[in-house]
Design a protein around this motif. Structure first.
Motif, PDB file in Angstrom:
ATOM      1  N   ARG A 210     -21.235  -1.591  45.684  1.00  0.00           N
ATOM      2  CA  ARG A 210     -19.775  -1.510  45.806  1.00  0.00           C
ATOM      3  C   ARG A 210     -19.284  -0.077  46.050  1.00  0.00           C
ATOM      4  NH1 ARG A 210     -16.579  -5.613  43.883  1.00  0.00           N
ATOM      5  NH2 ARG A 210     -15.009  -4.071  43.293  1.00  0.00           N
ATOM      6  N   ARG A 211     -20.212   0.878  46.178  1.00  0.00           N
ATOM      7  CA  ARG A 211     -19.867   2.293  46.361  1.00  0.00           C
ATOM      8  C   ARG A 211     -18.946   2.779  45.239  1.00  0.00           C
ATOM      9  NH1 ARG A 211     -23.221   0.830  49.361  1.00  0.00           N
ATOM     10  NH2 ARG A 211     -23.447   1.285  51.578  1.00  0.00           N
ATOM     11  N   CYS A 212     -19.295   2.411  44.008  1.00  0.00           N
ATOM     12  CA  CYS A 212     -18.460   2.730  42.853  1.00  0.00           C
ATOM     13  C   CYS A 212     -19.295   3.334  41.739  1.00  0.00           C
ATOM     14  CB  CYS A 212     -17.739   1.482  42.334  1.00  0.00           C
ATOM     15  SG  CYS A 212     -16.523   0.782  43.469  1.00  0.00           S
ATOM     16  N   GLY A 213     -18.612   3.762  40.705  1.00  0.00           N
ATOM     17  CA  GLY A 213     -19.237   4.218  39.478  1.00  0.00           C
ATOM     18  C   GLY A 213     -18.440   3.690  38.295  1.00  0.00           C
ATOM     19  N   THR A 214     -18.892   3.995  37.109  1.00  0.00           N
ATOM     20  CA  THR A 214     -18.229   3.484  35.908  1.00  0.00           C
ATOM     21  C   THR A 214     -17.973   4.612  34.923  1.00  0.00           C
ATOM     22  OG1 THR A 214     -18.370   1.862  34.107  1.00  0.00           O
ATOM     23  CG2 THR A 214     -20.410   2.932  34.796  1.00  0.00           C
ATOM     24  N   THR A 215     -16.965   4.416  34.084  1.00  0.00           N
ATOM     25  CA  THR A 215     -16.689   5.350  32.992  1.00  0.00           C
ATOM     26  C   THR A 215     -16.741   4.661  31.633  1.00  0.00           C
ATOM     27  OG1 THR A 215     -14.311   4.970  33.289  1.00  0.00           O
ATOM     28  CG2 THR A 215     -15.272   6.885  34.400  1.00  0.00           C
ATOM     29  N   ALA A 216     -16.938   3.331  31.626  1.00  0.00           N
ATOM     30  CA  ALA A 216     -17.005   2.614  30.352  1.00  0.00           C
ATOM     31  C   ALA A 216     -17.795   1.323  30.544  1.00  0.00           C
ATOM     32  CB  ALA A 216     -15.611   2.309  29.812  1.00  0.00           C
ATOM     33  N   ILE A 217     -18.769   1.096  29.666  1.00  0.00           N
ATOM     34  CA  ILE A 217     -19.548  -0.141  29.673  1.00  0.00           C
ATOM     35  C   ILE A 217     -19.623  -0.669  28.246  1.00  0.00           C
ATOM     36  CG2 ILE A 217     -20.934   0.494  31.688  1.00  0.00           C
ATOM     37  CD1 ILE A 217     -23.178   1.281  29.765  1.00  0.00           C
ATOM     38  N   THR A 218     -19.812  -1.972  28.121  1.00  0.00           N
ATOM     39  CA  THR A 218     -19.916  -2.605  26.802  1.00  0.00           C
ATOM     40  C   THR A 218     -21.193  -3.426  26.739  1.00  0.00           C
ATOM     41  OG1 THR A 218     -17.524  -2.706  26.475  1.00  0.00           O
ATOM     42  CG2 THR A 218     -18.864  -4.230  25.194  1.00  0.00           C
ATOM     43  N   LEU A 219     -21.991  -3.190  25.711  1.00  0.00           N
ATOM     44  CA  LEU A 219     -23.188  -3.969  25.450  1.00  0.00           C
ATOM     45  C   LEU A 219     -22.922  -4.883  24.259  1.00  0.00           C
ATOM     46  CD1 LEU A 219     -26.236  -4.510  26.047  1.00  0.00           C
ATOM     47  CD2 LEU A 219     -26.739  -2.820  24.257  1.00  0.00           C
ATOM     48  N   ARG A 220     -23.084  -6.177  24.460  1.00  0.00           N
ATOM     49  CA  ARG A 220     -22.912  -7.159  23.395  1.00  0.00           C
ATOM     50  C   ARG A 220     -24.250  -7.806  23.086  1.00  0.00           C
ATOM     51  NH1 ARG A 220     -17.480 -10.178  25.842  1.00  0.00           N
ATOM     52  NH2 ARG A 220     -16.038  -8.421  25.485  1.00  0.00           N
ATOM     53  N   TRP A 221     -24.410  -8.213  21.831  1.00  0.00           N
ATOM     54  CA  TRP A 221     -25.624  -8.916  21.445  1.00  0.00           C
ATOM     55  C   TRP A 221     -25.264 -10.128  20.596  1.00  0.00           C
ATOM     56  CZ3 TRP A 221     -24.518  -3.849  20.048  1.00  0.00           C
ATOM     57  CH2 TRP A 221     -24.145  -3.640  18.727  1.00  0.00           C
ATOM     58  N   CYS A 222     -26.094 -11.148  20.724  1.00  0.00           N
ATOM     59  CA  CYS A 222     -25.903 -12.410  19.983  1.00  0.00           C
ATOM     60  C   CYS A 222     -27.012 -12.554  18.956  1.00  0.00           C
ATOM     61  CB  CYS A 222     -25.905 -13.605  20.940  1.00  0.00           C
ATOM     62  SG  CYS A 222     -24.569 -13.595  22.135  1.00  0.00           S
ATOM     63  N   HIS A 223     -26.634 -12.875  17.735  1.00  0.00           N
ATOM     64  CA  HIS A 223     -27.619 -13.077  16.679  1.00  0.00           C
ATOM     65  C   HIS A 223     -28.342 -14.407  16.860  1.00  0.00           C
ATOM     66  CE1 HIS A 223     -25.178 -10.175  13.954  1.00  0.00           C
ATOM     67  NE2 HIS A 223     -26.041  -9.526  14.698  1.00  0.00           N
ATOM     68  N   ASP A 224     -29.533 -14.446  16.332  1.00  0.00           N
ATOM     69  CA  ASP A 224     -30.322 -15.672  16.363  1.00  0.00           C
ATOM     70  C   ASP A 224     -29.598 -16.773  15.574  1.00  0.00           C
ATOM     71  OD1 ASP A 224     -33.096 -16.773  17.063  1.00  0.00           O
ATOM     72  OD2 ASP A 224     -32.882 -17.266  14.938  1.00  0.00           O
ATOM     73  N   VAL A 225     -29.833 -18.020  16.008  1.00  0.00           N
ATOM     74  CA  VAL A 225     -29.156 -19.140  15.343  1.00  0.00           C
ATOM     75  C   VAL A 225     -29.584 -19.256  13.882  1.00  0.00           C
ATOM     76  CG1 VAL A 225     -28.789 -20.456  17.444  1.00  0.00           C
ATOM     77  CG2 VAL A 225     -30.942 -20.695  16.229  1.00  0.00           C
ATOM     78  N   MET A 226     -30.812 -18.836  13.584  1.00  0.00           N
ATOM     79  CA  MET A 226     -31.293 -18.865  12.201  1.00  0.00           C
ATOM     80  C   MET A 226     -30.861 -17.576  11.500  1.00  0.00           C
ATOM     81  SD  MET A 226     -32.684 -21.802  12.147  1.00  0.00           S
ATOM     82  CE  MET A 226     -33.519 -21.740  10.569  1.00  0.00           C
ATOM     83  N   ARG A 227     -29.597 -17.483  11.149  1.00  0.00           N
ATOM     84  CA  ARG A 227     -29.035 -16.290  10.545  1.00  0.00           C
ATOM     85  C   ARG A 227     -28.193 -16.689   9.340  1.00  0.00           C
ATOM     86  NH1 ARG A 227     -25.902 -17.386  15.094  1.00  0.00           N
ATOM     87  NH2 ARG A 227     -23.699 -17.819  14.616  1.00  0.00           N
ATOM     88  N   SER A 228     -27.896 -15.702   8.532  1.00  0.00           N
ATOM     89  CA  SER A 228     -27.038 -15.968   7.373  1.00  0.00           C
ATOM     90  C   SER A 228     -25.594 -16.123   7.836  1.00  0.00           C
ATOM     91  CB  SER A 228     -27.140 -14.811   6.369  1.00  0.00           C
ATOM     92  OG  SER A 228     -26.653 -13.623   6.940  1.00  0.00           O
ATOM     93  N   LYS A 229     -24.808 -16.794   7.067  1.00  0.00           N
ATOM     94  CA  LYS A 229     -23.415 -17.035   7.434  1.00  0.00           C
ATOM     95  C   LYS A 229     -22.604 -15.751   7.471  1.00  0.00           C
ATOM     96  CE  LYS A 229     -23.336 -21.730   5.558  1.00  0.00           C
ATOM     97  NZ  LYS A 229     -22.674 -22.666   4.602  1.00  0.00           N
ATOM     98  N   THR A 230     -23.024 -14.768   6.700  1.00  0.00           N
ATOM     99  CA  THR A 230     -22.260 -13.518   6.653  1.00  0.00           C
ATOM    100  C   THR A 230     -22.579 -12.581   7.822  1.00  0.00           C
ATOM    101  OG1 THR A 230     -23.973 -12.525   5.247  1.00  0.00           O
ATOM    102  CG2 THR A 230     -22.119 -13.618   4.144  1.00  0.00           C
ATOM    103  N   ALA A 231     -23.638 -12.892   8.592  1.00  0.00           N
ATOM    104  CA  ALA A 231     -24.050 -11.992   9.678  1.00  0.00           C
ATOM    105  C   ALA A 231     -23.101 -12.056  10.871  1.00  0.00           C
ATOM    106  CB  ALA A 231     -25.474 -12.325  10.116  1.00  0.00           C
ATOM    107  N   GLY A 232     -22.472 -13.220  11.065  1.00  0.00           N
ATOM    108  CA  GLY A 232     -21.597 -13.356  12.215  1.00  0.00           C
ATOM    109  C   GLY A 232     -22.377 -13.716  13.476  1.00  0.00           C
ATOM    110  N   ASP A 233     -21.627 -13.870  14.572  1.00  0.00           N
ATOM    111  CA  ASP A 233     -22.266 -14.275  15.833  1.00  0.00           C
ATOM    112  C   ASP A 233     -22.998 -13.135  16.511  1.00  0.00           C
ATOM    113  OD1 ASP A 233     -21.288 -16.822  15.499  1.00  0.00           O
ATOM    114  OD2 ASP A 233     -19.452 -16.434  16.646  1.00  0.00           O
ATOM    115  N   GLY A 234     -22.588 -11.928  16.300  1.00  0.00           N
ATOM    116  CA  GLY A 234     -23.221 -10.793  16.965  1.00  0.00           C
ATOM    117  C   GLY A 234     -22.377  -9.545  16.832  1.00  0.00           C
TER     118      GLY A 234
END
Length: 440
Positions: A210-234
């Motif tokens: 796209r002949r572009c660059g970036t100044t901000a990116i976001t990395l998200r992660w998802c927790h495994d389904v076998m997780r504690s209820k207090t851990a949240g989705d990610g």
């Protein structure tokens, strides 16, 4: 020459089919090199690079660069061939180079399973004694077309280069939002960088396309389904840069520094990368001569500086001369020595776009010139005579006059287009015709 590359994702198990999302991510990365990128048979990505190799330093450098980056993306070594299906067949056979031998010989030795259209009929073809693609090609085409579907013959013809490739080309997405399923669950945040780097490479490929660059990116992660209820989705982390960039190494270092401060509440199985802020990136010119309009520097000053760097005899400028003879209209002089001259009156005669270094003598049939067939004379004769004042060495210690006595014609060739030809006058060979230039 066409140069197709086939890219196969490494899957676990190896027989598994790659996901559509994974293939789309690879195609997005490949679009930085060529717009001719396609997902082939829902199992690989093919890219045609023959016309773009010189933009990346030549074919050898481009092949090495793609080979290195493909390894970082978790792909098998790319396979290269003159057609997309041939490259895909080589990739499935574990081969990489389809240019070492003629394409027919390379493909004839491959097993049936390397071509999807042949794999669908493998049991029937095996009962006919066919084990390789070459065995299938030896069967009568009429019988193949009646006994099997039309896709088999079409795929064979495309693989062997007898029929043009036909693909639905991938396009550059308007936004970058790519996911990656990790091969194993990650319990420490810094370990996510291995998978995140693959997403960063896809992001930088998307930005380059796209002949572009970036100044901000976001990395998200998802927790495994076998997780504690207090851990949240990610969780997620946003990286900002001071300047617009698409340098994967710089973004990787910034991400590594930030991930070192993150504590995961549960194992992570999936990553997602988004480009939050995208801006046009001003490209740096790779030319030795900068654009005078951008640098606000006159062309004369630029040429003087380049001549000082490379040597005065290696930077030449054309200088027009008041002469109707094609060989003497332009002289090349060292740029620092060439000075603007008085305007030269343009010749009233039509002038060819490209001139041959030496006039080419043409064959003659019935006193008429021939070049890739009979020539039709469109206009002429345009008589040019002169040059007695120019004297050249004759090779025997003396000099001879460079006199030109010619009748020029604009001629039309059915295959070669519009030509600039002449016939010599006052010559012993009055039927001699020569080709001296070509009109674009």
């Amino acid at each position: 020459m066409l140069l197709w590359a086939a890219l196969l994702p490494v899957t676990d198990p190896p027989s598994a089919s790659p996901s559509t999302e994974a293939l789309d991510g690879i195609a997005t990365w490949a679009l930085q090199y060529t717009p001719r990128v396609a997902v082939v048979e829902s199992s690989a990505v093919a890219m045609e690079l023959g016309g773009n190799a010189r933009l990346f330093g030549g074919r050898r450098r481009l092949v090495e660069r793609i080979k290195t980056e493909a390894s970082e993306l978790g792909l098998a070594p790319p396979s290269w061939a003159p057609t997309s299906l041939a490259a895909l067949a080589l990739a499935r056979a574990g081969l990489t180079n389809g240019f070492q031998q003629p394409l027919d010989q390379v493909l004839n030795a491959l097993p049936l399973g390397t071509l999807s259209a042949a794999r669908a009929h493998e049991p029937t073809l095996a009962r006919l004694g066919c084990r390789t693609l070459g065995d299938v090609r030896t069967l009568p085409r009429g019988g193949l077309s009646r006994r099997f579907d039309a896709q088999l013959l079409a795929a064979l013809d495309q693989a062997y280069g007898l029929r043009p490739d036909s693909h639905a080309w991938s396009t550059v997405p308007e936004q970058f939002d790519q996911r990656l399923e990790l091969m194993s669950r990650v319990e420490h945040a810094p370990a996510m960088l291995f998978g995140a780097r693959r997403l960063l490479m896809q992001l930088c490929g998307w930005l380059a396309a796209r002949r572009c660059g970036t100044t901000a990116i976001t990395l998200r992660w998802c927790h495994d389904v076998m997780r504690s209820k207090t851990a949240g989705d990610g969780g997620e982390i946003t990286i900002r840069t001071a300047e617009v960039t698409r340098n994967v190494e710089h973004l990787s270092r910034l991400l590594a520094e930030n991930l070192a401060k993150v504590t995961l509440l549960a194992p992570v199985g999936d990553l997602q990368l988004l480009a939050d802020e995208v801006h046009a990136l001003e490209e740096k010119a790779a030319s030795l001569l900068p654009d005078p309009e951008q640098s606000r520097e006159s062309l004369a000053l630029v040429l003087e500086r380049v001549a000082a760097r490379l040597g005065p005899d290696r930077v030449l400028r054309p200088v027009l001369a008041a002469d109707h003879r094609l060989e003497w209209m332009v002289h090349w002089q060292p740029a620092p020595q060439a000075r603007p001259r008085k305007a030269v009156q343009p010749s009233p005669l039509p002038q060819p776009t490209f001139a041959l270094p030496e006039p080419l003598k043409l064959a003659v049939k019935g006193d008429m010139p021939i070049y890739q067939g009979p020539l039709a004379l469109l206009s002429g004769p345009h008589r040019v005579e002169g040059g007695w004042w120019h004297r050249l060495p004759d090779g025997e210690g003396g000099t001879r006059a460079q006199t030109v006595v010619r009748d020029y014609w604009v001629a039309l060739s059915r295959h070669a287009g519009v030509l600039w030809i002449f016939q010599t006058r006052l010559s012993n060979d009055k039927t001699a015709w020569y080709l001296q230039g070509v009109f674009a």
